[in-house]
Structure formats: structure tokens, C-alpha cells
Design a protein around this motif. Sequence first.
Motif, mmCIF file in Angstrom:
data_model
loop_
_atom_site.group_PDB
_atom_site.id
_atom_site.type_symbol
_atom_site.label_atom_id
_atom_site.label_comp_id
_atom_site.label_asym_id
_atom_site.label_seq_id
_atom_site.Cartn_x
_atom_site.Cartn_y
_atom_site.Cartn_z
ATOM 1 N N GLU A 13 21.814 -49.287 -0.852
ATOM 2 C CA GLU A 13 23.056 -48.278 -1.146
ATOM 3 C C GLU A 13 24.158 -48.627 0.226
ATOM 4 O OE1 GLU A 13 20.049 -44.930 -1.001
ATOM 5 O OE2 GLU A 13 21.117 -45.003 0.617
ATOM 6 N N LYS A 14 24.198 -49.334 0.886
ATOM 7 C CA LYS A 14 25.352 -50.018 1.298
ATOM 8 C C LYS A 14 26.016 -51.153 0.923
ATOM 9 C CE LYS A 14 23.064 -48.760 6.204
ATOM 10 N NZ LYS A 14 22.429 -49.786 7.118
ATOM 11 N N ALA A 15 26.620 -51.963 0.097
ATOM 12 C CA ALA A 15 26.868 -52.642 -0.787
ATOM 13 C C ALA A 15 27.805 -51.636 -1.252
ATOM 14 C CB ALA A 15 26.051 -52.814 -2.169
ATOM 15 N N PRO A 16 29.156 -52.994 -1.284
ATOM 16 C CA PRO A 16 30.105 -52.228 -1.591
ATOM 17 C C PRO A 16 29.855 -51.181 -2.835
ATOM 18 C CG PRO A 16 30.299 -54.040 -1.411
ATOM 19 C CD PRO A 16 29.412 -54.384 -1.253
ATOM 20 N N VAL A 17 30.643 -50.221 -3.166
ATOM 21 C CA VAL A 17 31.325 -49.237 -4.485
ATOM 22 C C VAL A 17 31.847 -50.188 -5.455
ATOM 23 C CG1 VAL A 17 31.346 -47.237 -5.562
ATOM 24 C CG2 VAL A 17 31.008 -47.216 -3.380
ATOM 25 N N ALA A 18 30.825 -50.358 -7.110
ATOM 26 C CA ALA A 18 31.865 -50.696 -7.998
ATOM 27 C C ALA A 18 33.240 -49.676 -7.682
ATOM 28 C CB ALA A 18 31.343 -50.356 -9.244
ATOM 29 N N GLU A 19 34.225 -51.023 -8.336
ATOM 30 C CA GLU A 19 35.676 -50.435 -8.900
ATOM 31 C C GLU A 19 35.456 -48.985 -9.684
ATOM 32 O OE1 GLU A 19 39.632 -52.132 -9.770
ATOM 33 O OE2 GLU A 19 38.615 -53.223 -8.562
ATOM 34 N N LYS A 20 36.245 -47.963 -9.509
ATOM 35 C CA LYS A 20 36.301 -47.494 -10.853
ATOM 36 C C LYS A 20 36.808 -47.807 -11.813
ATOM 37 C CE LYS A 20 35.962 -43.480 -7.072
ATOM 38 N NZ LYS A 20 36.001 -42.427 -6.106
ATOM 39 N N THR A 21 36.055 -47.028 -12.867
ATOM 40 C CA THR A 21 36.430 -47.253 -14.448
ATOM 41 C C THR A 21 38.261 -46.822 -14.516
ATOM 42 O OG1 THR A 21 34.408 -47.022 -15.228
ATOM 43 C CG2 THR A 21 36.443 -47.006 -16.718
ATOM 44 N N PRO A 22 38.980 -47.795 -14.734
ATOM 45 C CA PRO A 22 40.483 -47.289 -15.051
ATOM 46 C C PRO A 22 40.200 -46.149 -15.822
ATOM 47 C CG PRO A 22 40.277 -50.108 -14.968
ATOM 48 C CD PRO A 22 38.875 -49.373 -15.161
ATOM 49 N N VAL A 23 41.352 -45.869 -16.462
ATOM 50 C CA VAL A 23 41.159 -44.621 -17.712
ATOM 51 C C VAL A 23 42.728 -45.007 -18.206
ATOM 52 C CG1 VAL A 23 41.161 -42.557 -18.384
ATOM 53 C CG2 VAL A 23 39.599 -43.242 -16.812
ATOM 54 N N THR A 24 43.101 -44.767 -19.689
ATOM 55 C CA THR A 24 44.494 -44.862 -20.163
ATOM 56 C C THR A 24 43.629 -42.864 -20.528
ATOM 57 O OG1 THR A 24 44.885 -46.757 -20.913
ATOM 58 C CG2 THR A 24 45.402 -44.728 -22.985
ATOM 59 N N LEU A 25 44.536 -42.082 -20.663
ATOM 60 C CA LEU A 25 45.263 -41.085 -20.984
ATOM 61 C C LEU A 25 45.992 -40.680 -22.363
ATOM 62 C CD1 LEU A 25 43.575 -37.974 -21.041
ATOM 63 C CD2 LEU A 25 45.058 -37.521 -19.681
ATOM 64 N N LEU A 26 45.870 -40.201 -23.189
ATOM 65 C CA LEU A 26 47.269 -40.017 -24.184
ATOM 66 C C LEU A 26 47.208 -38.139 -24.480
ATOM 67 C CD1 LEU A 26 46.478 -42.624 -27.416
ATOM 68 C CD2 LEU A 26 48.049 -42.875 -24.816
ATOM 69 N N GLY A 27 48.245 -38.112 -24.034
ATOM 70 C CA GLY A 27 48.340 -36.903 -24.046
ATOM 71 C C GLY A 27 48.403 -36.035 -22.890
ATOM 72 N N LEU A 28 49.567 -35.461 -22.189
ATOM 73 C CA LEU A 28 49.750 -34.566 -21.217
ATOM 74 C C LEU A 28 50.409 -32.838 -20.952
ATOM 75 C CD1 LEU A 28 51.794 -37.839 -18.795
ATOM 76 C CD2 LEU A 28 49.016 -36.576 -19.319
ATOM 77 N N GLY A 29 49.475 -32.087 -22.032
ATOM 78 C CA GLY A 29 49.861 -30.576 -22.067
ATOM 79 C C GLY A 29 48.783 -30.283 -21.233
ATOM 80 N N ALA A 30 49.105 -28.701 -20.937
ATOM 81 C CA ALA A 30 48.562 -28.312 -19.920
ATOM 82 C C ALA A 30 47.548 -28.847 -19.372
ATOM 83 C CB ALA A 30 48.273 -27.047 -20.418
ATOM 84 N N MET A 31 46.025 -29.166 -20.740
ATOM 85 C CA MET A 31 45.287 -30.211 -20.171
ATOM 86 C C MET A 31 45.165 -31.367 -19.824
ATOM 87 S SD MET A 31 41.811 -28.680 -19.746
ATOM 88 C CE MET A 31 41.319 -27.580 -20.597
ATOM 89 N N GLY A 32 45.716 -31.908 -19.913
ATOM 90 C CA GLY A 32 45.746 -33.528 -20.106
ATOM 91 C C GLY A 32 46.187 -33.669 -19.079
ATOM 92 N N THR A 33 47.162 -33.601 -18.567
ATOM 93 C CA THR A 33 48.216 -33.279 -16.785
ATOM 94 C C THR A 33 47.200 -32.624 -16.402
ATOM 95 O OG1 THR A 33 49.903 -32.553 -17.574
ATOM 96 C CG2 THR A 33 49.827 -31.925 -15.239
ATOM 97 N N ALA A 34 46.536 -31.973 -16.681
ATOM 98 C CA ALA A 34 45.107 -31.005 -15.415
ATOM 99 C C ALA A 34 43.790 -32.235 -15.046
ATOM 100 C CB ALA A 34 44.368 -29.592 -16.015
ATOM 101 N N LEU A 35 43.237 -32.860 -16.341
ATOM 102 C CA LEU A 35 42.460 -33.714 -16.270
ATOM 103 C C LEU A 35 43.321 -35.338 -15.753
ATOM 104 C CD1 LEU A 35 41.635 -34.135 -20.301
ATOM 105 C CD2 LEU A 35 40.138 -33.515 -18.840
#
Length: 309
Positions: A13-35
Motif C-alpha cells: 500500500e505504501k508503493a507510489p500511487v499510479a499516475e491518474k488517467t489523462p482525460v480528453t473532454l469534448l463539450g464544455l456546456g454547463a454539464m461538461g464544465t462541471a465534469l
Amino acid sequence: MTRTPVEKNSVVEKAPVAEKTPVTLLGLGAMGTALARTWLAAGHALTVWNRTPARAAALAPEGARIAKDVAEAVVAASTLVVVCLLDDASVDEALDGADLVGKDLVNLTTSTPAQARARAEWARTRGARYLDGGIMAVPPMIGVPEAGGYVFYSGSRDVFEQHRQTLGVPARTTYVGENAGFAALHDVALLSAMYAMFAGVAHAFALIRKEDIDPASLAPLLADWLVAMAPTVHQTAEQLRSGDYTKGVVSGLAMQVAGTPTFVSTAEQQGVSPELLSPYFALMRRRLADGSGENGEEGLTGVIDLLVR
Ligand code: NDP
């Protein structure tokens, strides 16, 4: 001293945490921006694209990488491309010509089950794996677990499992099956029930509208009553599974049909149109009549069979 398995685990459990998955997000309306904001806040590398660039630019100070077009945004994705656009037609328009080979496309755009299934096939022919989503939340509920929002997912189980943790950042996840249309179907089923509930609420408030009754005094009674009645859905499900629509019935259909004139007369006396209630009452009467009286011992489950064409 001999190491116990527990101690070994604690070392792991003390091993380094894996890098977080990069995300591409298309769409930044009200919902996309919140995400977008939840992934940025959780430390995910995020590349965004929006048709109107100003909405994307607003996220740059928070750490988002801005792609100049869809192609650049998709290329930037390690694998995960999330889409949250207005409707299925805008997904078509935005992704037209994008190279999706090797990508995992997660489409959170509201669509019909048929559109979702077609989109899954469309993605497959472009070399992408596909997961469809139906968001059961409004933007202020995103990133606020205690608000109770969640997202239905259906389609590729592998994509869901692989990205489960990343997808769980904005809202809780509920996987409902390999059929890509099932997330949309669950979404629409729940929202349809919600609209029918809103119809009942509208009728209830209309009934007291001309009286000296404070709507605010009816509101808590109404809300509590709807909550008290909600568990009946479990009995309905059990009856549908068993095929025995009389199982556990407390208020028989015959008794309930006999009571409907009271509701219609009360509406008329209060100067309220019965147009929201009447179609349901008509189905209840039809179900009772269809069984020549035998259905009187049922509750309301038989109405479902009349709706299914
Ligand atoms: P908005 O209207 O706020 O945003 C729509 C987004 O779609 C914008 O990014 C807009 O770009 C983009 N868009 C529209 N048409 C096109 C097009 N032809 N090509 C490219 N981009 C396009 O909607 P929301 O963000 O609120 O909703 C997004 C999705 O989430 C919808 O499917 C909605 O049903 C679903 N959803 C929304 C909820 C809510 O309460 N908001 C709740 C549950 C689900 P531009 O900025 O350039 O206009």
C-alpha cells in the motif's frame, strides 16, 4: 520475526500511487464544465475542446490544456475521450473525421437507446471501444457525492472496468449492461417516472389553488406521501417477475376503480381539469373490464401490460 500477509500488504500500500488517467473532454456546456472541474481538482491531466473557444479558455487557469480542434484533443488523449455535447447530432458533427483508432469513447451526451446502440456500432467501425452514459444529475450535483447524483453506463464492460475510477470522479457510477442502449433506457425510464410524478404534484396543487390553503403547508405533506408510496415499486417489480399480479395486493383494482369518480368529481368541484389523471384512470378501468372482473384482485400492475404494444 516472520512477516504476516497483512504486513506484506501494508508494504504494497505504501508503493507510489499510479499516475491518474489523462482525460480528453469534448463539450464544455454547463454539464461538461462541471465534469471538467472535478477531473482537474482531482489531479487528472485534462485536455478540453469546445465549439465556442471562450468556454474552453475559461478553464486554462485551472490547469486544462486547450485543444484547438477535435482532432488535436483526441490525439492528446492517452485513450480516454469523454464527450458531453448537446445531442446525438452534435456528436456526429463534432467527431466527423476524427481518428478514433485505439481510443475509448465515453459518450455522456443524452440520446435515445437506439442512438446509443448506433453510436456504439459507429465507434466500433472507427476502431474505438464504446461506453454510453446517462447522467442522473444536474451540474451543481457533479463532484458533490452527498448530492446523490450518479451516471448510468452501458456498453463495453472492459472500458467501464478500466476507467471506473476516473469515471467515478465527477459522480457515482452504475453499470447496467453490455447493451449500449441500456444506460439511455434506464435514464429515460427514471425521468419518465419523474415527469408523471410532477404531473401528480401539479394536479394536487391545482386542487387547493382557489382555497385558503397555503401551498407551503401542503408541500411537506405531499413530499412525505410520495416518499411513503415510493416503495410500492418493489412490489410492482416482484409481481412482474412472478407473473402473479395479486401477490401482496392490499388495495385491489376493483376498489380503486370504484374510487376514481371521487377524484374526477373533486377536480370538477374545485374547477380543475382532470386531464392529467383521466388517461390513467381510463387504463385502470380497461384493465378491470378486460378480465371480466377477475382482475379486481390485482393492484395496478396490469396497467403496464396495457401500455406495452
Ligand atoms: P449546454 O447547452 O450547456 O451545452 C451544450 C454543449 O454542446 C456546448 O458545449 C455546445 O457548444 C455543444 N454543442 C451544441 N451543438 C454542437 C455542435 N453542433 N457541434 C459541437 N458542439 C455543439 O448543455 P449541457 O452541458 O447542460 O448538456 C450536455 C449534455 O448533458 C446534454 O446531452 C444533456 O442532455 C446532458 N445532461 C445535462 C444535464 C443538465 O442539467 N445540464 C443533466 C443531465 C444530462 P457551444 O458552447 O459552442 O454552444
